[in-house]
Enzyme design. Structure first.
Site, PDB file in Angstrom:
ATOM      1  N   THR A   1      23.358  40.049  48.805  1.00  0.00           N
ATOM      2  CA  THR A   1      23.846  38.778  48.839  1.00  0.00           C
ATOM      3  C   THR A   1      25.241  38.941  49.329  1.00  0.00           C
ATOM      4  OG1 THR A   1      24.398  39.096  46.391  1.00  0.00           O
ATOM      5  CG2 THR A   1      22.264  38.081  46.946  1.00  0.00           C
TER       6      THR A   1
ATOM      7  N   ARG B   1      32.103  38.200  48.653  1.00  0.00           N
ATOM      8  CA  ARG B   1      32.666  37.346  48.229  1.00  0.00           C
ATOM      9  C   ARG B   1      32.603  37.334  46.880  1.00  0.00           C
ATOM     10  NH1 ARG B   1      28.146  34.728  50.698  1.00  0.00           N
ATOM     11  NH2 ARG B   1      27.040  33.581  49.284  1.00  0.00           N
TER      12      ARG B   1
ATOM     13  N   CYS C   1      30.273  34.363  37.328  1.00  0.00           N
ATOM     14  CA  CYS C   1      30.979  35.533  36.486  1.00  0.00           C
ATOM     15  C   CYS C   1      32.482  35.410  37.050  1.00  0.00           C
ATOM     16  CB  CYS C   1      30.487  36.647  36.459  1.00  0.00           C
ATOM     17  SG  CYS C   1      30.596  37.516  37.882  1.00  0.00           S
TER      18      CYS C   1
ATOM     19  N   CYS D   1      30.697  41.103  41.614  1.00  0.00           N
ATOM     20  CA  CYS D   1      30.731  40.463  40.104  1.00  0.00           C
ATOM     21  C   CYS D   1      31.334  41.304  39.303  1.00  0.00           C
ATOM     22  CB  CYS D   1      29.215  40.462  39.598  1.00  0.00           C
ATOM     23  SG  CYS D   1      27.921  39.359  40.852  1.00  0.00           S
TER      24      CYS D   1
ATOM     25  N   CYS E   1      28.267  39.897  34.351  1.00  0.00           N
ATOM     26  CA  CYS E   1      27.713  38.911  35.168  1.00  0.00           C
ATOM     27  C   CYS E   1      26.469  38.260  34.303  1.00  0.00           C
ATOM     28  CB  CYS E   1      27.662  39.210  36.376  1.00  0.00           C
ATOM     29  SG  CYS E   1      26.960  37.501  37.484  1.00  0.00           S
TER      30      CYS E   1
ATOM     31  N   CYS F   1      31.545  36.051  43.041  1.00  0.00           N
ATOM     32  CA  CYS F   1      30.510  35.414  42.394  1.00  0.00           C
ATOM     33  C   CYS F   1      31.137  34.059  41.925  1.00  0.00           C
ATOM     34  CB  CYS F   1      29.893  36.251  41.411  1.00  0.00           C
ATOM     35  SG  CYS F   1      28.767  35.486  40.256  1.00  0.00           S
TER      36      CYS F   1
ATOM     37  N   ASP G   1      60.976  56.516  12.357  1.00  0.00           N
ATOM     38  CA  ASP G   1      61.016  55.097  11.966  1.00  0.00           C
ATOM     39  C   ASP G   1      61.022  55.171  10.390  1.00  0.00           C
ATOM     40  OD1 ASP G   1      60.944  52.166  12.675  1.00  0.00           O
ATOM     41  OD2 ASP G   1      59.398  52.512  11.255  1.00  0.00           O
TER      42      ASP G   1
END
Length: 511
Positions: A34, A67, A72, A38, A42, A69, A461
């Site tokens: 695709t 590119r 998500c 993601c 996702c 998603c 401390d």
């Protein structure tokens, strides 16, 4: 360390198939069929393992032609914890990129701050993250642009320059390439009421480049994600209990403070929610948005990996019940390292209330005034240069501490001492220890809360020694340090759990 996690294919596949949100930001899944990338959590049906490939950064995914998603939104996942737990060149570079240095000073400016050549910086970032500084900064600009597109009604030209793009064309091309949508399409996907939720200011002076001054809307309301669990008690309790009047306050369930930023100033209001931190930012210049977000995240330690921290500390039978009682404690840090160093000196051997009083006097006399229509904030904390100009004899503190204060602010003002996100931790520690009046406690508290060293420890401390005695741990500094070796590299988080055994207000969320 998990900086090479993306190379462990079997581990990554299991995380994706189980939709494990703990690994969001550690690596990114790119789907070959695709061309989408993601986050591991996702919600869509996981792709076949043979169709997955893994990258160490969103910038590397984008550079490889994938590119983001739309489900998500991997560009909004918490940042990698690696950059907050390491002090090497890559981690320091990533902290600087997150603070917007590449946008303001370019790659040469980044390299100069790190003390390396541009070629060395580019080579190391490319080797570890699969992307150079320009690509990493570009990915951050795209994320900021999307945030502004979806949460404000600013014009696209204003968003382009606020996000750090040099031109509207570059802004449009980048958004289309990263999100497969135009900026207008991103906005049109939102419900109309949400897209118009923010008022739009009048247009700026025009698209003359990155130097264009961008006016800001009344306020921006954002959601800052984090890795669960997050215990807000000591985090917000500490910030509220030590708040300097005029600079910080707790109001209506939110910690509010002023911010000194590269292009102007701002006010941040941060409210803990079950699954995010609600962040309301008022900025004098929108170009400061990425920096303001980065500094708020760093102050709240939101990019920490609480599961890794708590798993390590829980192996100690003394700490295990404390972790089980309140898991997910963060280290309260700062938005201004120089400010915190000054406050650490003011707090030497005095109560929290006395330290606040000393700081408040400095703020009222030497801080830059700001307007706060929504609350009671009045000033920015004074700069080292302003503090270096005052007469130390005017300070109501012992002579030796006045000398320590004067030396510190002079070193900070002259640039001889650097405590910013680019700091080399061992070098900064050595320089601090060389200053008069700087003992182990002062150096370690600055290392923990200003430098961000997750392994800083405070064996001297008073609160730590009291907790150690109560829990049956060694109470002398040397013996306790030896005992704490098993807590490395997370001793700063162990400090939070030990402090939490006390009834001091720093351990409780204000009501």
């Amino acid at each position: 360390m998990r900086n090479a996690m993306h190379t462990d294919t079997e581990h990554c596949v299991r995380a994706v198939q189980s939709k494990d949100a703990r690994f969001d930001g550690w690596f990114f899944t790119a789907v070959l069929t695709t061309r989408i990338y993601c986050r591991p959590s996702c919600p869509v049906v996981p792709p076949k393992p043979e169709n997955m490939t893994f990258y160490p950064s969103a910038a590397a995914c984008q550079q490889a032609g994938f590119r983001a998603c739309k489900r998500c939104r991997p560009d909004t996942s918490p940042g990698s914890p690696e950059w907050n737990q390491r002090a090497d060149l890559v981690a320091r570079a990533m902290r600087l990129i997150g603070d917007g240095i590449v946008d303001r000073e370019g790659v040469p400016g980044l390299a100069a701050r790190l003390g390396y050549s541009t070629r060395q910086v580019e080579r190391q970032l490319l080797a570890e993250l699969g992307a150079g500084p320009l690509a990493l900064a570009r990915a951050q600009r795209a994320q900021t642009a999307r945030l502004l597109v979806e949460t404000t009604a600013l014009s696209m030209a204003e968003i382009a320059f606020a996000a750090g793009f040099s031109s509207i064309r570059t802004f449009n091309d980048t958004v289309r390439e990263v999100f497969a949508l135009s900026p207008s399409d991103l906005r049109n996907r939102l419900p109309r009421s949400r897209a118009q939720a923010q008022p739009s200011p009048s247009p700026g002076p025009g698209p003359s480049g990155a130097s264009t001054v961008v006016s800001a809307p009344a306020a921006l309301n954002l959601r800052l994600p984090f890795r669960a669990p997050l215990n807000p008690d000591n985090l917000f309790g500490h910030l509220a209990a030590t708040a300097v009047p005029g600079v910080e306050e707790w109001r209506d369930g939110a910690y509010r403070r002023t911010l000194r930023l590269p292009y102007g100033h701002g006010i941040a209001a941060l409210t803990p929610k079950p699954d995010h931190i609600a962040c309301r930012l008022t900025l004098s210049d929108l170009r400061d948005l990425p920096v303001a977000i980065s500094r708020c995240r760093r102050m709240l330690d939101l990019d920490a990996d609480p599961v890794a921290v708590d798993e390590q500390l829980s192996t100690d039978p003394v700490l295990a019940p404390l972790v089980a009682k309140g898991p997910g404690r963060r280290v309260p840090r700062t938005v201004d390292e120089a400010e915190f160093a000054v406050r650490a000196v003011l707090g030497q051997q005095v109560s929290t209330a006395a330290a606040r009083t000393h700081a408040a006097r400095l703020v009222a006399a030497h801080g830059d005034p700001v307007d706060d229509p929504e609350g009671g904030l009045t000033h920015l904390f004074p700069t080292p240069r302003a503090l270096a100009a005052l007469d130390p004899e005017s300070l109501a503190m012992p002579r030796t501490r006045r000398a320590t204060f004067a030396t510190l602010v002079e070193q900070l003002a002259d640039g001889n001492l650097h405590l910013g996100v680019e700091s080399d931790w061992p070098e900064a520690r050595a320089r601090l220890l060389a200053l008069p009046g700087f003992g182990p406690w002062t150096v370690d508290v600055i290392a923990m809360r200003a430098l961000g060293d997750p392994d800083a420890f405070l064996p001297t401390d008073l609160g730590i020694r009291r907790a150690a005695q109560e829990l049956g741990l060694p109470s002398t500094p040397a013996a306790l340090t030896a005992r704490a070796a098993a807590w490395r590299p997370w001793r700063a988080y162990a400090v939070q759990y030990l402090w939490a055994t006390d009834s001091h207000p720093i351990n409780f969320l204000p009501v």
